[in-house]
Write a protein that holds these residues in place. Structure first.
Motif, PDB file in Angstrom:
ATOM      1  N   GLN A  33       2.653  -4.779 -13.410  1.00  0.00           N
ATOM      2  CA  GLN A  33       1.234  -4.584 -13.153  1.00  0.00           C
ATOM      3  C   GLN A  33       0.993  -4.037 -11.754  1.00  0.00           C
ATOM      4  OE1 GLN A  33      -0.497  -8.412 -13.936  1.00  0.00           O
ATOM      5  NE2 GLN A  33      -0.141  -8.294 -16.148  1.00  0.00           N
ATOM      6  N   LEU A  34       1.735  -4.585 -10.786  1.00  0.00           N
ATOM      7  CA  LEU A  34       1.566  -4.117  -9.414  1.00  0.00           C
ATOM      8  C   LEU A  34       2.071  -2.690  -9.258  1.00  0.00           C
ATOM      9  CD1 LEU A  34       0.773  -4.529  -6.512  1.00  0.00           C
ATOM     10  CD2 LEU A  34       2.890  -5.807  -6.139  1.00  0.00           C
ATOM     11  N   LEU A  35       3.191  -2.366  -9.888  1.00  0.00           N
ATOM     12  CA  LEU A  35       3.714  -1.006  -9.817  1.00  0.00           C
ATOM     13  C   LEU A  35       2.717  -0.015 -10.414  1.00  0.00           C
ATOM     14  CD1 LEU A  35       6.018   0.887  -9.083  1.00  0.00           C
ATOM     15  CD2 LEU A  35       7.061   0.378 -11.303  1.00  0.00           C
ATOM     16  N   ALA A  36       2.096  -0.387 -11.535  1.00  0.00           N
ATOM     17  CA  ALA A  36       1.092   0.482 -12.143  1.00  0.00           C
ATOM     18  C   ALA A  36      -0.109   0.657 -11.220  1.00  0.00           C
ATOM     19  CB  ALA A  36       0.658  -0.096 -13.490  1.00  0.00           C
ATOM     20  N   ARG A  37      -0.486  -0.432 -10.540  1.00  0.00           N
ATOM     21  CA  ARG A  37      -1.615  -0.354  -9.612  1.00  0.00           C
ATOM     22  C   ARG A  37      -1.293   0.577  -8.451  1.00  0.00           C
ATOM     23  NH1 ARG A  37      -5.539   0.437  -7.397  1.00  0.00           N
ATOM     24  NH2 ARG A  37      -7.101  -0.963  -6.470  1.00  0.00           N
ATOM     25  N   LEU A  38      -0.100   0.471  -7.905  1.00  0.00           N
ATOM     26  CA  LEU A  38       0.307   1.342  -6.802  1.00  0.00           C
ATOM     27  C   LEU A  38       0.396   2.800  -7.263  1.00  0.00           C
ATOM     28  CD1 LEU A  38       3.090  -0.884  -5.187  1.00  0.00           C
ATOM     29  CD2 LEU A  38       0.883  -0.319  -4.160  1.00  0.00           C
ATOM     30  N   HIS A  39       0.909   2.989  -8.469  1.00  0.00           N
ATOM     31  CA  HIS A  39       1.065   4.349  -8.987  1.00  0.00           C
ATOM     32  C   HIS A  39      -0.281   5.040  -9.200  1.00  0.00           C
ATOM     33  CE1 HIS A  39       3.050   7.656 -10.980  1.00  0.00           C
ATOM     34  NE2 HIS A  39       2.278   7.527 -12.034  1.00  0.00           N
ATOM     35  N   SER A  40      -1.317   4.234  -9.451  1.00  0.00           N
ATOM     36  CA  SER A  40      -2.640   4.798  -9.703  1.00  0.00           C
ATOM     37  C   SER A  40      -3.335   5.282  -8.438  1.00  0.00           C
ATOM     38  CB  SER A  40      -3.541   3.765 -10.399  1.00  0.00           C
ATOM     39  OG  SER A  40      -3.886   2.713  -9.502  1.00  0.00           O
ATOM     40  N   LEU A  41      -2.819   4.876  -7.276  1.00  0.00           N
ATOM     41  CA  LEU A  41      -3.461   5.250  -6.020  1.00  0.00           C
ATOM     42  C   LEU A  41      -3.125   6.683  -5.648  1.00  0.00           C
ATOM     43  CD1 LEU A  41      -2.740   2.027  -3.932  1.00  0.00           C
ATOM     44  CD2 LEU A  41      -4.812   2.581  -5.208  1.00  0.00           C
ATOM     45  N   GLY A  42      -4.048   7.350  -5.016  1.00  0.00           N
ATOM     46  CA  GLY A  42      -3.789   8.705  -4.553  1.00  0.00           C
ATOM     47  C   GLY A  42      -2.940   8.702  -3.293  1.00  0.00           C
ATOM     48  N   PRO A  43      -2.389   9.843  -2.901  1.00  0.00           N
ATOM     49  CA  PRO A  43      -1.571   9.925  -1.697  1.00  0.00           C
ATOM     50  C   PRO A  43      -2.383   9.688  -0.435  1.00  0.00           C
ATOM     51  CG  PRO A  43      -2.015  12.108  -2.529  1.00  0.00           C
ATOM     52  CD  PRO A  43      -2.552  11.144  -3.556  1.00  0.00           C
ATOM     53  N   VAL A  44      -1.689   9.124   0.579  1.00  0.00           N
ATOM     54  CA  VAL A  44      -2.294   8.930   1.902  1.00  0.00           C
ATOM     55  C   VAL A  44      -1.639   9.911   2.849  1.00  0.00           C
ATOM     56  CG1 VAL A  44      -2.697   7.310   3.765  1.00  0.00           C
ATOM     57  CG2 VAL A  44      -2.749   6.512   1.395  1.00  0.00           C
ATOM     58  N   GLY A  86       0.835  -1.190   0.000  1.00  0.00           N
ATOM     59  CA  GLY A  86       0.000   0.000   0.000  1.00  0.00           C
ATOM     60  C   GLY A  86       0.870   1.240   0.000  1.00  0.00           C
ATOM     61  N   ARG A  87       0.265   2.370  -0.283  1.00  0.00           N
ATOM     62  CA  ARG A  87       1.003   3.624  -0.282  1.00  0.00           C
ATOM     63  C   ARG A  87       1.508   3.956   1.117  1.00  0.00           C
ATOM     64  NH1 ARG A  87       0.165   7.056  -4.704  1.00  0.00           N
ATOM     65  NH2 ARG A  87       1.753   8.307  -3.663  1.00  0.00           N
ATOM     66  N   SER A  88       2.570   4.742   1.181  1.00  0.00           N
ATOM     67  CA  SER A  88       3.102   5.167   2.468  1.00  0.00           C
ATOM     68  C   SER A  88       2.013   5.878   3.267  1.00  0.00           C
ATOM     69  CB  SER A  88       4.293   6.103   2.272  1.00  0.00           C
ATOM     70  OG  SER A  88       5.364   5.429   1.654  1.00  0.00           O
ATOM     71  N   GLY A  89       1.875   5.507   4.535  1.00  0.00           N
ATOM     72  CA  GLY A  89       0.898   6.138   5.399  1.00  0.00           C
ATOM     73  C   GLY A  89      -0.417   5.408   5.505  1.00  0.00           C
ATOM     74  N   VAL A  90      -0.589   4.338   4.725  1.00  0.00           N
ATOM     75  CA  VAL A  90      -1.886   3.664   4.754  1.00  0.00           C
ATOM     76  C   VAL A  90      -2.100   2.855   6.027  1.00  0.00           C
ATOM     77  CG1 VAL A  90      -1.185   1.533   3.609  1.00  0.00           C
ATOM     78  CG2 VAL A  90      -3.506   2.391   3.289  1.00  0.00           C
ATOM     79  N   GLY A  91      -1.002   2.412   6.663  1.00  0.00           N
ATOM     80  CA  GLY A  91      -1.142   1.650   7.905  1.00  0.00           C
ATOM     81  C   GLY A  91      -0.455   0.305   7.907  1.00  0.00           C
ATOM     82  N   LYS A  92       0.471   0.056   6.978  1.00  0.00           N
ATOM     83  CA  LYS A  92       1.151  -1.244   6.894  1.00  0.00           C
ATOM     84  C   LYS A  92       1.951  -1.537   8.161  1.00  0.00           C
ATOM     85  CE  LYS A  92       3.551  -0.301   3.197  1.00  0.00           C
ATOM     86  NZ  LYS A  92       3.160   1.131   3.049  1.00  0.00           N
ATOM     87  N   SER A  93       2.786  -0.587   8.556  1.00  0.00           N
ATOM     88  CA  SER A  93       3.617  -0.811   9.747  1.00  0.00           C
ATOM     89  C   SER A  93       2.784  -0.840  11.023  1.00  0.00           C
ATOM     90  CB  SER A  93       4.706   0.267   9.852  1.00  0.00           C
ATOM     91  OG  SER A  93       5.661   0.116   8.824  1.00  0.00           O
ATOM     92  N   THR A  94       1.686  -0.100  11.025  1.00  0.00           N
ATOM     93  CA  THR A  94       0.785  -0.151  12.172  1.00  0.00           C
ATOM     94  C   THR A  94       0.204  -1.545  12.326  1.00  0.00           C
ATOM     95  OG1 THR A  94       0.236   2.187  11.905  1.00  0.00           O
ATOM     96  CG2 THR A  94      -1.281   0.848  13.208  1.00  0.00           C
TER      97      THR A  94
END
Length: 243
Positions: free
Chosen positions: A228-239, A35-43
């Motif tokens: 494909q995954l990089l394109a999917r991540l790139h399409s997400l807006g900032p968190v 997920g994008r930085s800030g979404v909550g992965k490390s949490t």
């Protein structure tokens, strides 16, 4: 302990971080959270590992209906080694914190297993970044827990060392439920049996190549899945929130 399940809403203080989570982490498999930085992965990593923080889960986190205390080991991006302690002392810190007698022979054997034979007496300042991560991996193995959380453990390493550490971790953590948090699409594709893309409204299950892990980073299906995954991540807006 079999499949680990996490469901519900993740909160940071009074603010919702991720809603409607429904995650399954099968035993003896690698599962990845992206997920994008800030979404909550490390949490989520800290939550699963049982570490304290200003977050909470309104839902359920359990393996086969049982609590996770004592069943989870964690390896973080920073190896988090004690600077005054040598490799053996760092690998056995868990036993000493529990007031148990450390198994020094096993610690030395694990250090040899991760390629650090002859370096047992060195302190972290005398080790390279890759060597420090190998000490951290040996420490995880020393705990012998069925569930292992890896929170971006190789992101500070150069590319060649990173690939080598991925292969080593895949080999030595076989048979465990491994939860990998990463922002690197190639790392996720190489190592994961299951992968989820996190967002504020939940988690999306991602398609992965059918080939066994760790996947060949030069294979066409690996490279295609990475793109494909990089394109999917790139399409997400900032968190904007931290996590």
């Amino acid at each position: 302990m079999s499949t680990l399940r996490l469901s519900g809403d993740l909160w940071m203080g009074d603010a919702p971080l991720i809603r409607n989570l429904a995650l399954e982490f099968p035993a003896a498999r690698w599962s990845c959270l992206l997920g994008r930085s800030g979404v909550g992965k490390s949490t989520l990593a800290r939550l699963i590992a049982g570490l304290p923080g200003p977050y909470r889960l309104e839902g359920e986190l359990a393996g086969n209906g049982r609590a996770l205390a004592g069943h989870v080991a964690m390896m973080a991006q920073d190896a988090q080694l004690l600077p005054w302690a040598d490799c053996v002392q760092n690998v056995t810190i868990g036993a000493r914190l529990r007031g148990a007698r450390p198994d020094l022979a096993r610690a030395r054997a694990l250090l040899a297993q991760v390629g650090l034979a002859g370096l047992e007496g060195r302190r972290p300042a005398a080790l390279s970044g890759g060597q420090r991560q190998r000490v951290a991996l040996a420490r995880v193995l020393m705990e012998d827990c069925p569930i292992v959380v890896l929170d971006e453990p190789f992101s500070a390493l150069d590319t060649v060392t990173r690939l080598a550490m991925q292969d080593l971790a895949a080999k030595l953590l076989q048979g465990r439920c491994v939860i990998l948090i990463t922002h690197d699409p190639l790392e996720a594709i190489r190592l994961s049996d299951h992968a989820y893309l996190l967002g504020p409204l939940g988690a999306e299950s991602l398609a992965l190549p059918a080939s066994p892990t760790p996947r060949d980073f030069t294979a066409p299906e690996t490279l295609a899945a990475q793109a494909q995954l990089l394109a999917r991540l790139h399409s997400l807006g900032p968190v904007l929130c931290a996590g």
